[in-house]
Motif scaffolding. Sequence first.
Motif, PDB file in Angstrom:
ATOM      1  N   PRO A 269       0.826  -1.214   0.000  1.00 43.65           N
ATOM      2  CA  PRO A 269       0.000   0.000   0.000  1.00 43.65           C
ATOM      3  C   PRO A 269       0.858   1.260   0.000  1.00 43.65           C
ATOM      4  CG  PRO A 269      -0.807  -1.587   1.608  1.00 43.65           C
ATOM      5  CD  PRO A 269       0.527  -2.091   1.146  1.00 43.65           C
ATOM      6  N   THR A 270       0.556   2.175  -0.911  1.00 44.19           N
ATOM      7  CA  THR A 270       1.367   3.378  -1.105  1.00 44.19           C
ATOM      8  C   THR A 270       0.458   4.579  -1.301  1.00 44.19           C
ATOM      9  OG1 THR A 270       3.084   2.044  -2.165  1.00 44.19           O
ATOM     10  CG2 THR A 270       3.196   4.427  -2.465  1.00 44.19           C
ATOM     11  N   LEU A 271       0.740   5.634  -0.547  1.00 40.61           N
ATOM     12  CA  LEU A 271       0.010   6.891  -0.649  1.00 40.61           C
ATOM     13  C   LEU A 271       0.929   7.952  -1.228  1.00 40.61           C
ATOM     14  CD1 LEU A 271      -2.326   8.882  -0.009  1.00 40.61           C
ATOM     15  CD2 LEU A 271      -1.356   9.082   2.311  1.00 40.61           C
ATOM     16  N   VAL A 272       0.481   8.628  -2.298  1.00 38.50           N
ATOM     17  CA  VAL A 272       1.225   9.733  -2.902  1.00 38.50           C
ATOM     18  C   VAL A 272       0.579  11.041  -2.461  1.00 38.50           C
ATOM     19  CG1 VAL A 272       1.991  10.824  -5.042  1.00 38.50           C
ATOM     20  CG2 VAL A 272       1.842   8.324  -4.899  1.00 38.50           C
ATOM     21  N   LEU A 273       1.373  11.931  -1.891  1.00 38.49           N
ATOM     22  CA  LEU A 273       0.916  13.270  -1.525  1.00 38.49           C
ATOM     23  C   LEU A 273       1.573  14.269  -2.460  1.00 38.49           C
ATOM     24  CD1 LEU A 273       1.282  13.050   2.371  1.00 38.49           C
ATOM     25  CD2 LEU A 273      -0.768  12.614   1.003  1.00 38.49           C
ATOM     26  N   ASP A 274       0.764  15.045  -3.180  1.00 39.33           N
ATOM     27  CA  ASP A 274       1.290  16.019  -4.129  1.00 39.33           C
ATOM     28  C   ASP A 274       0.687  17.374  -3.829  1.00 39.33           C
ATOM     29  OD1 ASP A 274       2.769  17.001  -6.242  1.00 39.33           O
ATOM     30  OD2 ASP A 274       1.354  16.362  -7.779  1.00 39.33           O
ATOM     31  N   ASP A 275       1.514  18.411  -3.852  1.00 41.27           N
ATOM     32  CA  ASP A 275       0.990  19.740  -3.550  1.00 41.27           C
ATOM     33  C   ASP A 275       0.209  20.330  -4.718  1.00 41.27           C
ATOM     34  OD1 ASP A 275       3.086  20.253  -5.227  1.00 41.27           O
ATOM     35  OD2 ASP A 275       4.140  21.617  -3.879  1.00 41.27           O
ATOM     36  N   ALA A 276       0.308  19.727  -5.908  1.00 37.31           N
ATOM     37  CA  ALA A 276      -0.479  20.142  -7.065  1.00 37.31           C
ATOM     38  C   ALA A 276      -1.631  19.158  -7.262  1.00 37.31           C
ATOM     39  CB  ALA A 276       0.393  20.229  -8.300  1.00 37.31           C
ATOM     40  N   GLU A 277      -2.349  19.321  -8.354  1.00 33.08           N
ATOM     41  CA  GLU A 277      -3.466  18.425  -8.663  1.00 33.08           C
ATOM     42  C   GLU A 277      -3.279  17.717  -9.996  1.00 33.08           C
ATOM     43  OE1 GLU A 277      -6.518  21.582  -8.041  1.00 33.08           O
ATOM     44  OE2 GLU A 277      -7.464  20.043  -6.792  1.00 33.08           O
ATOM     45  N   GLY A 278      -2.085  17.789 -10.530  1.00 34.13           N
ATOM     46  CA  GLY A 278      -1.828  17.156 -11.810  1.00 34.13           C
ATOM     47  C   GLY A 278      -0.467  17.550 -12.329  1.00 34.13           C
TER      48      GLY A 278
END
Length: 532
Positions: free
Chosen positions: A56-65
């Motif tokens: 299980p892996t969660l990606v956190l990105d400060d943008a939306e794409g």
Amino acid sequence: MPDGDRYPLAHRLYPYARSADQDRDAGGPAHHPVIVVGGGPVGLALALDLGLRGTPTLVLDDAEGIGEGSRALCFSKRTLEIADRLGCGAPMVEKGVKWQVGKVFHDTDLLYEFDLLPEAGHKAPAFVNLPQPDAERFLVERIRTAISDGAPIEIRGRNRVTALETSQPARLQVETPDGPYALTADYVVACDGARSPVRKMLDLDFEGRVFEDNFLIADVRMKAEFPTERWFWFAPHFKSGDSALLHKQPDDVWRIDFQLGWDIDRKAELSEDRVRARVDAMLGEGVDYDLVWTSIYTFQCRRMRKFRHGPVLFAGDAAHQVSPFGARGANSGIQDADNLGWKLDLVVRGAAPDSLLDTYAEEREAAADENILASTRSTDFITPKSKASRMFRDATLALAARHPFARAMVNSGRLSMPSIYDSYLSMPDALPDGPPATRPGAPCPDAPLGDGFLLEKLGSKFTLLAIGCAAPETGLAVVACEPTPELTARYLGAAPSALYLIRPDQHVAARWPMADAATVAAAHSHACGATT
């Protein structure tokens, strides 16, 4: 500059949505085995690799794409092979512009040309030119397909990490449009780019050189008769800069780089009139084109001293930076993910000790040093900073026009090659007559095999490759085949047969003329980080 037509991909692929983790009232923060910070190509590739393995892996990105502009453009054969293993290599190759020939000019003179893949029998081309937004879109689309098939991957847009504690587990503070919340993770991988906020949170920095020069990128849409090759000019006759580089992209877009020097007015150089003047000088009057995207970059050749800090690991530009000459940035970052994915999966599942992750740092720090050395040498030749070095460069160019021996000294960017891992995990070579290029630690070269190619059949697990011999019963996957001309040249050399233990990242762990089950089991255990 107009960019809406060329880059429709620069939009919200994973718009913000409130998660259940933000609504926990009791029991403390939600916990995740692996959190990847950053949704660029490196973070996406790592999350995809882990998810396909079941971690299980969660990606956190400060943008939306994904972003705009070509940015990383040249994807190497090794990166395409990794993408193929992850299930998104085919669209990258189909969309990208395939090339393998480069030409180097001095003023109007062609000094020499080179072929990056002179031998046949490989599925992937030497390089494809594909703008970074396209590559990121293909990764996101593949992740969506994997999620629909049950892969435990989640991407959260507009989730900006604002604080990180390297406790065990690691603790993160995350800011969203609905306010902050906290998370914990067994491991955090920072793939958040050259300005890495995570690196700054831990008060870490780079070591190395910043080069005093500026280069202008101009993405130009036009119909042109240039061949699909890499063209590089020293002291170009069109006088648009001290050097220039031309690459073809998909959709009739061409990437042009102009060397501007150090003491420039960046705002003035980015004005449309100034950019067009440089492009006009290169293409000639009357050529119809559109400016799609422009940028100015100053490059660095630096890396972090250590890529691992407890439960936090760094990959891609967050860990190392090189000049763009040689296409070593995004390609080395994808190879970071390739190296880390299987190791992190084994450790999270309890199938390997935590110390296996130290070998990620060991192997990829050495790879970064190789890339930095090659990139530094290229940059020093392209942008000499002293009178003596400029005299040497100019004399070398003058000789290269007439004498083949001097061409080997001309350096317009040594193009990206995968590293051979001479590390703890690489067993002593037990196939003395085997080719040096496939010794332990080396990436497996492709070859035709049956109705497909070798790398397709090796997959993403530890695998025994048995060429002209029987594989012992070990429980590992087996690819058995008889020698072919390509397999002999690439894997046997003068040996009549060979047994290879291949790592999940398709690097060689060990090789023998033949081996029994106990020998293979010991090598497999060693490659999984066992110390006894």
